[in-house]
Design a protein around this motif. Structure first.
Motif, PDB file in Angstrom:
ATOM      1  N   ALA A  11       0.839  -1.202   0.000  1.00  0.00           N
ATOM      2  CA  ALA A  11       0.000   0.000   0.000  1.00  0.00           C
ATOM      3  C   ALA A  11       0.872   1.249   0.000  1.00  0.00           C
ATOM      4  O   ALA A  11       0.572   2.223  -0.706  1.00  0.00           O
ATOM      5  CB  ALA A  11      -0.931  -0.005   1.209  1.00  0.00           C
ATOM      6  N   ASP A  12       1.958   1.235   0.779  1.00  0.00           N
ATOM      7  CA  ASP A  12       2.858   2.384   0.790  1.00  0.00           C
ATOM      8  C   ASP A  12       3.522   2.578  -0.570  1.00  0.00           C
ATOM      9  O   ASP A  12       3.659   3.699  -1.040  1.00  0.00           O
ATOM     10  CB  ASP A  12       3.926   2.222   1.874  1.00  0.00           C
ATOM     11  N   ILE A  13       3.940   1.488  -1.187  1.00  0.00           N
ATOM     12  CA  ILE A  13       4.563   1.579  -2.512  1.00  0.00           C
ATOM     13  C   ILE A  13       3.577   2.153  -3.522  1.00  0.00           C
ATOM     14  O   ILE A  13       3.934   3.008  -4.338  1.00  0.00           O
ATOM     15  CB  ILE A  13       5.102   0.200  -2.958  1.00  0.00           C
ATOM     16  N   ALA A  14       2.335   1.724  -3.455  1.00  0.00           N
ATOM     17  CA  ALA A  14       1.312   2.242  -4.374  1.00  0.00           C
ATOM     18  C   ALA A  14       1.089   3.737  -4.153  1.00  0.00           C
ATOM     19  O   ALA A  14       0.971   4.509  -5.106  1.00  0.00           O
ATOM     20  CB  ALA A  14       0.004   1.476  -4.196  1.00  0.00           C
ATOM     21  N   ARG A  15       1.053   4.155  -2.898  1.00  0.00           N
ATOM     22  CA  ARG A  15       0.850   5.574  -2.599  1.00  0.00           C
ATOM     23  C   ARG A  15       2.024   6.410  -3.092  1.00  0.00           C
ATOM     24  O   ARG A  15       1.845   7.491  -3.647  1.00  0.00           O
ATOM     25  CB  ARG A  15       0.637   5.766  -1.085  1.00  0.00           C
ATOM     26  N   ILE A  16       3.243   5.909  -2.908  1.00  0.00           N
ATOM     27  CA  ILE A  16       4.436   6.595  -3.410  1.00  0.00           C
ATOM     28  C   ILE A  16       4.350   6.723  -4.926  1.00  0.00           C
ATOM     29  O   ILE A  16       4.606   7.797  -5.491  1.00  0.00           O
ATOM     30  CB  ILE A  16       5.719   5.842  -2.986  1.00  0.00           C
ATOM     31  N   ALA A  17       3.966   5.646  -5.595  1.00  0.00           N
ATOM     32  CA  ALA A  17       3.874   5.655  -7.061  1.00  0.00           C
ATOM     33  C   ALA A  17       2.819   6.643  -7.549  1.00  0.00           C
ATOM     34  O   ALA A  17       3.042   7.364  -8.534  1.00  0.00           O
ATOM     35  CB  ALA A  17       3.562   4.251  -7.577  1.00  0.00           C
ATOM     36  N   VAL A  18       1.685   6.702  -6.874  1.00  0.00           N
ATOM     37  CA  VAL A  18       0.615   7.623  -7.278  1.00  0.00           C
ATOM     38  C   VAL A  18       1.096   9.071  -7.170  1.00  0.00           C
ATOM     39  O   VAL A  18       0.893   9.874  -8.087  1.00  0.00           O
ATOM     40  CB  VAL A  18      -0.661   7.403  -6.427  1.00  0.00           C
ATOM     41  N   PHE A  19       1.765   9.412  -6.082  1.00  0.00           N
ATOM     42  CA  PHE A  19       2.213  10.802  -5.921  1.00  0.00           C
ATOM     43  C   PHE A  19       3.395  11.116  -6.822  1.00  0.00           C
ATOM     44  O   PHE A  19       3.526  12.248  -7.288  1.00  0.00           O
ATOM     45  CB  PHE A  19       2.479  11.122  -4.451  1.00  0.00           C
ATOM     46  N   ALA A  20       4.251  10.138  -7.094  1.00  0.00           N
ATOM     47  CA  ALA A  20       5.327  10.362  -8.063  1.00  0.00           C
ATOM     48  C   ALA A  20       4.718  10.649  -9.436  1.00  0.00           C
ATOM     49  O   ALA A  20       5.151  11.572 -10.138  1.00  0.00           O
ATOM     50  CB  ALA A  20       6.263   9.150  -8.122  1.00  0.00           C
ATOM     51  N   ALA A  21       3.708   9.874  -9.810  1.00  0.00           N
ATOM     52  CA  ALA A  21       3.035  10.106 -11.090  1.00  0.00           C
ATOM     53  C   ALA A  21       2.366  11.475 -11.124  1.00  0.00           C
ATOM     54  O   ALA A  21       2.406  12.174 -12.145  1.00  0.00           O
ATOM     55  CB  ALA A  21       2.008   9.004 -11.351  1.00  0.00           C
ATOM     56  N   LEU A  22       1.766  11.883 -10.025  1.00  0.00           N
ATOM     57  CA  LEU A  22       1.133  13.198  -9.948  1.00  0.00           C
ATOM     58  C   LEU A  22       2.160  14.308 -10.160  1.00  0.00           C
ATOM     59  O   LEU A  22       1.914  15.266 -10.906  1.00  0.00           O
ATOM     60  CB  LEU A  22       0.432  13.369  -8.599  1.00  0.00           C
ATOM     61  N   ILE A  23       3.317  14.176  -9.533  1.00  0.00           N
ATOM     62  CA  ILE A  23       4.376  15.172  -9.705  1.00  0.00           C
ATOM     63  C   ILE A  23       4.795  15.249 -11.169  1.00  0.00           C
ATOM     64  O   ILE A  23       4.963  16.335 -11.723  1.00  0.00           O
ATOM     65  CB  ILE A  23       5.581  14.860  -8.788  1.00  0.00           C
ATOM     66  N   VAL A  24       4.932  14.103 -11.815  1.00  0.00           N
ATOM     67  CA  VAL A  24       5.320  14.069 -13.231  1.00  0.00           C
ATOM     68  C   VAL A  24       4.256  14.737 -14.093  1.00  0.00           C
ATOM     69  O   VAL A  24       4.556  15.598 -14.930  1.00  0.00           O
ATOM     70  CB  VAL A  24       5.577  12.620 -13.706  1.00  0.00           C
ATOM     71  N   VAL A  25       3.000  14.377 -13.884  1.00  0.00           N
ATOM     72  CA  VAL A  25       1.904  14.918 -14.693  1.00  0.00           C
ATOM     73  C   VAL A  25       1.800  16.432 -14.530  1.00  0.00           C
ATOM     74  O   VAL A  25       1.528  17.150 -15.501  1.00  0.00           O
ATOM     75  CB  VAL A  25       0.567  14.228 -14.329  1.00  0.00           C
ATOM     76  N   LEU A  26       2.051  16.931 -13.339  1.00  0.00           N
ATOM     77  CA  LEU A  26       1.957  18.368 -13.110  1.00  0.00           C
ATOM     78  C   LEU A  26       3.089  19.152 -13.784  1.00  0.00           C
ATOM     79  O   LEU A  26       3.081  20.371 -13.799  1.00  0.00           O
ATOM     80  CB  LEU A  26       1.922  18.674 -11.609  1.00  0.00           C
ATOM     81  N   GLY A  27       4.043  18.452 -14.360  1.00  0.00           N
ATOM     82  CA  GLY A  27       5.114  19.109 -15.106  1.00  0.00           C
ATOM     83  C   GLY A  27       4.832  19.250 -16.581  1.00  0.00           C
ATOM     84  O   GLY A  27       5.604  19.878 -17.314  1.00  0.00           O
ATOM     85  N   ILE A  28       3.720  18.680 -17.034  1.00  0.00           N
ATOM     86  CA  ILE A  28       3.403  18.738 -18.464  1.00  0.00           C
ATOM     87  C   ILE A  28       3.211  20.172 -18.917  1.00  0.00           C
ATOM     88  O   ILE A  28       3.723  20.588 -19.950  1.00  0.00           O
ATOM     89  CB  ILE A  28       2.169  17.867 -18.784  1.00  0.00           C
TER      90      ILE A  28
END
Length: 192
Positions: A11-28
Motif C-alpha cells: 500500500a505504501d509503494i502504491a501511494r508513493i507511485a501515485v504521488f510520483a506520477a502526480l508530480i510528473v503529470v503536473l510538469g506537463i
C-alpha cells in the motif's frame, strides 16, 4: 505488516507511485523563463505528497521522480530528464523538493489536522525550503551573485503561494472526504 506500520508495504509503494506520477503529470504544463528555471505545477505535487504522505513517504515519492529523471526519462518540466538536470540552474530546486516534502510532512504531522497547519506546511516546505536550496545553486550554476538571483526568484513567489493555497484546499477536502488517505497518526489526532 509491522506493529509500527498501519499499512502493508504494498500500500505504501502504491501511494508513493501515485504521488510520483502526480508530480510528473503536473510538469506537463510549464512556462520556460530566462535563467533556466521554469514555472511548473510540479511543486504543487511535492506539496501534496508531503501533506498527504508525510515526511518519509512524501520524500520517497519525490526521490522516485528524481531517480526517473536521472536515468533519462522525460519526467521533469518541459520533458527534461538525464543527469544534466542535476547540474542545470534548477538543480537546487529539484533537490529542494526532497527537503520540502520532509519539512511539509513534519509540520503537517506536528499536531492535530487543521487547515492552517496544512497551509503553513505547504509554505514552509514547498516554498521556503525549496528556495533555500534552489537559489544558492542557481546562483552558483549561472554565475550570478546570490542577491540578484534571490531577487529574480521573487517572480515565482506569487505562483507558489497560489499552489500552496490549492494544496491546502485539496488536502482539507481530502481529509474530510477520506481521512484514511493520511497516516494513522493523522487519523488519530483529527480534531473532528
Amino acid at each position: 505488516m509491522t506493529a509500527s506500520s498501519p499499512r502493508p508495504l504494498g500500500a505504501d509503494i502504491a501511494r508513493i507511485a501515485v504521488f510520483a506520477a502526480l508530480i510528473v503529470v503536473l510538469g506537463i504544463v510549464n512556462v520556460a523563463l530566462p535563467g533556466g528555471v521554469p514555472i511548473t505545477g510540479q511543486t504543487l505535487g511535492v506539496m501534496l505528497a508531503g501533506l498527504v504522505l508525510g515526511p518519509r513517504l512524501g520524500a520517497l515519492a519525490v526521490l522516485v521522480v528524481l531517480a526517473l529523471a536521472a536515468i533519462g526519462l522525460p519526467v521533469l518540466a518541459g520533458g527534461r530528464g538525464g543527469l544534466g538536470v542535476f547540474v542545470a540552474p534548477s538543480a537546487g530546486y529539484l533537490i529542494g523538493w526532497v527537503l520540502g516534502a520532509v519539512v511539509i510532512g513534519l509540520v503537517m504531522r506536528s499536531g492535530r489536522f487543521a487547515w492552517w497547519r496544512a497551509a503553513t506546511a505547504a509554505v514552509a516546505g514547498g516554498i521556503v525550503s525549496v528556495y533555500a536550496l534552489g537559489i544558492p545553486v542557481q546562483a552558483m550554476v549561472t554565475g550570478v551573485p546570490l542577491g540578484p538571483t534571490a531577487l529574480s526568484s521573487l517572480l515565482f513567489v506569487p505562483g507558489d503561494l497560489v499552489k500552496a493555497a490549492i494544496a491546502t484546499v485539496l488536502v482539507v477536502g481530502l481529509h474530510r472526504a477520506y481521512p484514511r488517505a493520511f497516516s494513522e497518526r493523522s487519523r488519530l489526532v483529527h480534531a473532528g
